[in-house]
Motif scaffolding. Sequence first.
Motif, PDB file in Angstrom:
ATOM      1  N   ARG A   3      34.259  45.810  41.342  1.00 45.53           N
ATOM      2  CA  ARG A   3      33.869  47.103  41.907  1.00 45.53           C
ATOM      3  C   ARG A   3      32.794  46.934  42.975  1.00 45.53           C
TER       4      ARG A   3
ATOM      5  N   PHE B 140      43.895  48.499  40.304  1.00 45.63           N
ATOM      6  CA  PHE B 140      42.901  48.737  39.265  1.00 45.63           C
ATOM      7  C   PHE B 140      43.451  48.358  37.898  1.00 45.63           C
TER       8      PHE B 140
ATOM      9  N   GLU C 140      40.598  55.933  37.055  1.00 50.61           N
ATOM     10  CA  GLU C 140      40.241  55.237  38.296  1.00 50.61           C
ATOM     11  C   GLU C 140      41.002  55.778  39.501  1.00 50.61           C
TER      12      GLU C 140
ATOM     13  N   ASP D 292      38.594  56.341  42.294  1.00 53.71           N
ATOM     14  CA  ASP D 292      38.241  55.066  42.925  1.00 53.71           C
ATOM     15  C   ASP D 292      39.328  54.628  43.894  1.00 53.71           C
TER      16      ASP D 292
END
Lengths: 250, 370
Positions: free
Chosen positions: A51, A90, B236, B239
């Motif tokens: 990250r 991810f 996420e 993100d």
Amino acid sequence: MSPRPTAIEIDSLTLRYGERLIQRDLSFTIAQGDIFIIMGGSGCGKSTLLRHLIGLQTPAAGSVRFAGVDLWQTDDSTRQAMQRRFGVLFQSGALWSSLTLSENIMLPMTEIGGFRAADARELAAVKLALVGLAGFEDFYPSEISGGMKKRAALARAMALDPDILFFDEPSAGLDPLSSAHLDELILELRDSLGATIVIVTHELASIFAIGDNAVFLDAETRTMIALGDPKTLRHSGPEGVRNFLGRGKM
Amino acid sequence: MTSHNASLLLHQEAGILTCQIAGDWHAGEQQPEPLPSVTGGERLQFDCSGLGRWDSSLLARLLPLAESARQAGCVVADDGLPPGLARLLRLALAVPARRQPGNSHEEGILDHVGKVTLAAWQRLPLNLAFLGDLFRSLGRLVLGRARFQRADLLLFAEDAGPRALPIVSLISFLVGTILAYMGAAQLAMLGAQIYIADLVGIGMVREIAALMTGIILAGRTGAAYAAQLGTMQVNEEIDAFRTFGLPVSDFLVLPRFLSLLVMAPLLTLYAGIVGVAAGMLIATTVFDVGAFAYFQQTTKALNLTHFIVGMVKGTVYGALVAIAGCLCGMRCGRSAQAVGEATTAAVVLGILLITISASLLTILFQQLGI
Ligand SMILES: Nc1ncnc2c1ncn2[C@@H]1O[C@H](COP(=O)(O)OP(=O)(O)O)[C@@H](O)[C@H]1O
Ligand SMILES: [Mg+2]
């Protein structure tokens, strides 16, 4: 082999959540075109490091530089421009749940890449076919299995033909065959696109099959304890790393 | 089969510690007190000659003992234990317990108050950044450069507006009824029932319709926004937006904000009309006011200003509900628990903001003489 230019340079990086130290003094470089592995026990901070590399979390100290530009010392628009060269897979896939698989891949293409919708749709179908999901264009993420989500997310990560790909545990939740297929795909991506690839993984088979270089994060001492080619580290690394890499043969 | 009480004893003889274990060990049954931790000695051994059946409750008693022995430099000899138990003990001791800093859960009330205050203070820049992003998105919208999906806007607008009609109808009707009854009871004593029309008309259109709509939106739409964005945070998905360089506030916040901004005043107007109709129904059926007279009195009492004031309030409340919902969703943590907390926080913050702005707006309009 002539030394390749550096793609990413990490210097004295410290990772924290508030007061809580996760990792400190991480310094290493990743060469262009390398497949670089981040490994370590679960909870040691691999995802957290990732990250920081992709600009989602600000380092407590230290720097992350891409082609000499510090990701965190530059202005927002430069950082966004740098991020557009990244492709990220991810840990949870992170497909946009309100969009179909095809739309998931089209969105960055039309909004960032400037493609026309029809072209984007065609390309999205190709990317889905590359990861073995031809025919699933109009499915929603909730309608496919975990492994398929991972693959669709990989297709999305490749949407803009990125220079650097970041994968967080890409093969977690995949059966060994799909996992091997994914490794081949990753090698293929590197060879055909010349992309630099950074992978967080536990999968020994993948580590040895595709890893050019690796860093090992230790949960105990909260810093890196080994850096280098995994095949070498297996024999000559510190004990913790040898145990980790040799666990298949215990 | 009879069950013997579990017992646990520790003897020391010339540096050799012997732990005597006897009886049947079952989780949930009466068990001996834990032994004090080992502070010295050379060897810790076990005598299990009297041990009957056992489960992990025995392991739970032995583990701290063995751990303290090991820390005191005392060898733990597990050969006296049944093989299964010895294996489990070895497994549990294999990785030394790591004490992570910053995870203590015992705190006094002052600690708690301090932490909450500090957290709110630390969140302030984030909250301001959220508002800054939203205003920039609005700026881009005005310039025609905002990027979001029009289809999203329609979907959110439909959900915030038309789908809220049944509950808004019900609540405004009931509130209009209450208002009419309460007012009429007083006014009837003076024979002035006709003024129910003024009371209900002005009260509903100017204040209560907006307030009720705002509260309904906070519970219905604001909570939904927080839950949606919070879940996207957990997965996420947010993100993923960021790493593509897609502006999160354009894509995720703007359509939600706009749909409430448009729908809230319309719902307010609708709620006002339903409230007035409810008042009319009560006045004509219960208090003998003629329907036409009531209607005329209402039109006399109400002017355009009242409608505008009501709709301005509705718009402000709608905007605040959207901000509260999106803000709480965006700053949500990464767990299912956090999504629940974000949803609750969105409703509480929404209603709090509505109440504060209601008083500020009332004072403002008073000062302006509107
Ligand atoms: N949002 C957070 N806030 C506080 N601590 C966190 C947060 N996310 C992760 N952590 C902690 O940071 C450590 C590293 O997490 P992570 O990077 O996810 O580990 P992994 O190496 O398994 O990917 C863990 O101990 C975890 O408890
Ligand atoms: Mg992880």
